[in-house]
Design a protein around this motif. Sequence first.
Motif, PDB file in Angstrom:
ATOM      1  N   ILE A  47       0.811  -1.216   0.000  1.00 47.91           N
ATOM      2  CA  ILE A  47       0.000   0.000   0.000  1.00 47.91           C
ATOM      3  C   ILE A  47       0.848   1.272   0.000  1.00 47.91           C
ATOM      4  N   ALA A  48       2.131   1.167   0.373  1.00 47.55           N
ATOM      5  CA  ALA A  48       2.965   2.370   0.441  1.00 47.55           C
ATOM      6  C   ALA A  48       4.427   1.961   0.561  1.00 47.55           C
ATOM      7  N   SER A  49       5.317   2.918   0.370  1.00 45.28           N
ATOM      8  CA  SER A  49       6.747   2.695   0.563  1.00 45.28           C
ATOM      9  C   SER A  49       7.386   4.001   1.012  1.00 45.28           C
ATOM     10  N   ILE A  50       8.584   3.906   1.525  1.00 43.65           N
ATOM     11  CA  ILE A  50       9.345   5.084   1.948  1.00 43.65           C
ATOM     12  C   ILE A  50      10.427   5.353   0.911  1.00 43.65           C
ATOM     13  N   ASP A  51      10.438   6.548   0.346  1.00 43.65           N
ATOM     14  CA  ASP A  51      11.450   6.931  -0.633  1.00 43.65           C
ATOM     15  C   ASP A  51      12.836   6.787   0.001  1.00 43.65           C
ATOM     16  N   PRO A  52      13.750   6.017  -0.614  1.00 38.63           N
ATOM     17  CA  PRO A  52      15.047   5.756   0.016  1.00 38.63           C
ATOM     18  C   PRO A  52      16.059   6.895  -0.105  1.00 38.63           C
ATOM     19  N   GLU A  53      15.780   7.907  -0.890  1.00 39.31           N
ATOM     20  CA  GLU A  53      16.790   8.904  -1.264  1.00 39.31           C
ATOM     21  C   GLU A  53      17.488   9.539  -0.067  1.00 39.31           C
ATOM     22  N   GLU A  54      16.743   9.851   0.995  1.00 38.52           N
ATOM     23  CA  GLU A  54      17.318  10.566   2.132  1.00 38.52           C
ATOM     24  C   GLU A  54      17.930   9.646   3.182  1.00 38.52           C
ATOM     25  N   PHE A  55      17.739   8.333   3.055  1.00 41.24           N
ATOM     26  CA  PHE A  55      18.047   7.447   4.179  1.00 41.24           C
ATOM     27  C   PHE A  55      19.133   6.416   3.926  1.00 41.24           C
ATOM     28  N   TYR A  56      19.647   6.352   2.691  1.00 38.30           N
ATOM     29  CA  TYR A  56      20.650   5.338   2.375  1.00 38.30           C
ATOM     30  C   TYR A  56      21.883   5.947   1.729  1.00 38.30           C
ATOM     31  N   ASP A  57      23.010   5.352   2.041  1.00 39.61           N
ATOM     32  CA  ASP A  57      24.244   5.599   1.311  1.00 39.61           C
ATOM     33  C   ASP A  57      24.287   4.545   0.215  1.00 39.61           C
ATOM     34  N   PHE A  58      24.057   4.951  -1.009  1.00 40.22           N
ATOM     35  CA  PHE A  58      23.925   3.988  -2.091  1.00 40.22           C
ATOM     36  C   PHE A  58      25.253   3.352  -2.499  1.00 40.22           C
ATOM     37  N   THR A  59      26.375   3.805  -1.920  1.00 42.40           N
ATOM     38  CA  THR A  59      27.630   3.085  -2.124  1.00 42.40           C
ATOM     39  C   THR A  59      27.751   1.923  -1.154  1.00 42.40           C
ATOM     40  N   VAL A  60      26.884   1.890  -0.130  1.00 47.50           N
ATOM     41  CA  VAL A  60      26.859   0.783   0.834  1.00 47.50           C
ATOM     42  C   VAL A  60      25.738  -0.192   0.497  1.00 47.50           C
ATOM     43  N   VAL A  61      24.533   0.345   0.337  1.00 46.18           N
ATOM     44  CA  VAL A  61      23.388  -0.459  -0.104  1.00 46.18           C
ATOM     45  C   VAL A  61      23.080  -0.031  -1.540  1.00 46.18           C
ATOM     46  N   ARG A  62      23.618  -0.758  -2.476  1.00 47.07           N
ATOM     47  CA  ARG A  62      23.529  -0.328  -3.867  1.00 47.07           C
ATOM     48  C   ARG A  62      22.207  -0.731  -4.519  1.00 47.07           C
ATOM     49  N   PRO A  63      21.671   0.144  -5.383  1.00 47.00           N
ATOM     50  CA  PRO A  63      20.522  -0.266  -6.188  1.00 47.00           C
ATOM     51  C   PRO A  63      20.957  -1.344  -7.172  1.00 47.00           C
ATOM     52  N   THR A  64      20.002  -2.085  -7.701  1.00 48.39           N
ATOM     53  CA  THR A  64      20.306  -3.135  -8.665  1.00 48.39           C
ATOM     54  C   THR A  64      19.608  -2.844  -9.991  1.00 48.39           C
ATOM     55  N   VAL A  65      20.208  -3.341 -11.049  1.00 49.33           N
ATOM     56  CA  VAL A  65      19.659  -3.170 -12.393  1.00 49.33           C
ATOM     57  C   VAL A  65      19.125  -4.515 -12.865  1.00 49.33           C
ATOM     58  N   ILE A  98      15.311  -2.520   4.615  1.00 48.55           N
ATOM     59  CA  ILE A  98      16.709  -2.606   5.029  1.00 48.55           C
ATOM     60  C   ILE A  98      16.989  -1.484   6.018  1.00 48.55           C
ATOM     61  N   GLU A  99      17.697  -1.794   7.093  1.00 41.73           N
ATOM     62  CA  GLU A  99      18.034  -0.763   8.066  1.00 41.73           C
ATOM     63  C   GLU A  99      18.740   0.404   7.361  1.00 41.73           C
ATOM     64  N   PRO A 100      18.207   1.631   7.483  1.00 42.69           N
ATOM     65  CA  PRO A 100      18.831   2.775   6.802  1.00 42.69           C
ATOM     66  C   PRO A 100      20.153   3.172   7.449  1.00 42.69           C
ATOM     67  N   GLN A 101      20.994   3.844   6.678  1.00 38.60           N
ATOM     68  CA  GLN A 101      22.254   4.362   7.219  1.00 38.60           C
ATOM     69  C   GLN A 101      22.143   5.792   7.740  1.00 38.60           C
ATOM     70  N   LEU A 102      21.149   6.547   7.267  1.00 37.72           N
ATOM     71  CA  LEU A 102      21.094   7.990   7.514  1.00 37.72           C
ATOM     72  C   LEU A 102      19.755   8.412   8.113  1.00 37.72           C
ATOM     73  N   LYS A 103      19.782   9.503   8.866  1.00 35.82           N
ATOM     74  CA  LYS A 103      18.593  10.215   9.330  1.00 35.82           C
ATOM     75  C   LYS A 103      17.567   9.299   9.999  1.00 35.82           C
ATOM     76  N   TRP A 104      18.009   8.590  11.024  1.00 39.90           N
ATOM     77  CA  TRP A 104      17.116   7.634  11.682  1.00 39.90           C
ATOM     78  C   TRP A 104      15.912   8.294  12.327  1.00 39.90           C
ATOM     79  N   ARG A 105      16.083   9.464  12.918  1.00 40.42           N
ATOM     80  CA  ARG A 105      14.935  10.127  13.550  1.00 40.42           C
ATOM     81  C   ARG A 105      13.902  10.540  12.514  1.00 40.42           C
ATOM     82  N   THR A 106      14.368  11.040  11.389  1.00 39.10           N
ATOM     83  CA  THR A 106      13.440  11.395  10.315  1.00 39.10           C
ATOM     84  C   THR A 106      12.761  10.152   9.761  1.00 39.10           C
ATOM     85  N   PHE A 107      13.531   9.084   9.606  1.00 42.44           N
ATOM     86  CA  PHE A 107      12.979   7.835   9.087  1.00 42.44           C
ATOM     87  C   PHE A 107      11.890   7.293  10.012  1.00 42.44           C
TER      88      PHE A 107
END
Length: 297
Positions: A47-65, A98-107
Motif C-alpha cells: 500500500i505504500a513505501s518510503i522513498d530511500p533517497e534521504e536514508f541510504y548511502d547507495f555506495t553501501v546499499v547499492r541499487p540493482t539493475v 533494510i536498516e537505513p544508514q542515515l537520518k534515523w529520527r526522520t525515518f
Amino acid sequence: MDAVRWEERPQLRRPVLIAAFEGWNDAGDAASTAARYLATEWGGRRIASIDPEEFYDFTVVRPTVRLVDGLTREIDWPDNEFAVGVTPARDILFLHGIEPQLKWRTFTDQVVNVAKALNVELALTLGALLAEVPHTRPVHVTGTAGSDDMAKQFGLERSQYEGPTGIVGVLHDALAQAGISSASLWAAVPAYVAKTPSPKGALALVRRTADLLQERADVTSLEIASAAYERQVSEVVNEDEDVASYVRGLEESDDAERPSAEASRGHPSGQEPMPPMVGGDALAAEVERFLREHGDS
C-alpha cells in the motif's frame, strides 16, 4: 518532509504493525524472513513505501539493475515497503526493508506517521541476535514490552538493555513518544552459523508472533526448511570431533538453562543483537561453505 509514497490508504480493523529490518537487527535473516512469511500467509498487499533517497548511502546499499522482458533496463532502489494483510480478527500492517544508514529520527517519524494515519493500536518488531546456542535445540525467543501493562498483558519482560542500538530501538522510542504501544520479539541464532539463513529462527518468530496475536499461520514450509537446515549443519559439525564436542557443550548448557526465563538467554534484555562469538569465525566459514556447496539437498 514526507517521504512516504502512498498507493492506497485503506481503512483498517484493529490494526497491528509488524516491522522487521534486514541488517544489524536480523541475524541469519530470521526476522525479515518471518515478516515476509507472515505477510504472504495473511495475504499482504503493498500500500505504500518510503522513498530511500534521504536514508541510504547507495555506495553501501547499492541499487540493482534488471532487464524487463529482456529488453528494458530498470533500476530497483532499496526501499521500505508497507503492506496490509488480513486475519479473521484484525488487519495487519507490515513494514519490511533494510536498516537505513542515515537520518534515523526522520525515518522513524515517517513510520510513526503512517502508523498514526492508519490508527495502529500496537506495533510489534521482530529481530534476531547472535548467541552461543546450539542449532539442534528449540530456538529461544525473547519478548520485551515498552510498559508494565503490556508486559503483563502479553507475558513479556520489560527491557533493561543499555548500549548500542539499531533502527528497531530507535523506532520503539519514536512509537512511545507518539503514544503507540509496542513490543519486540527476538530469536537467538547460533553464532557459528551467523551468515547462513536460519529458517529455524524464522519459524520460531512466526509461531511466537501468531501466538501473541492469537492468530493462526500455516508453518509447514518453514518446518520443512528448518529440518533441512538442522540436518545440513549437523552433517558438517559431525565431520570434526572438536567442533562436535563444542556443539555438545552448547547443548548441555542449553538443556540445563532452558527452564530459566527466556530473557536470561543471549543478551541481558534480549532486545539487541550480540557480536559474533569470539573464536567462531573458522567454524562459521566451514559451515557456510558446506551449505553453499550442498544447497537444500
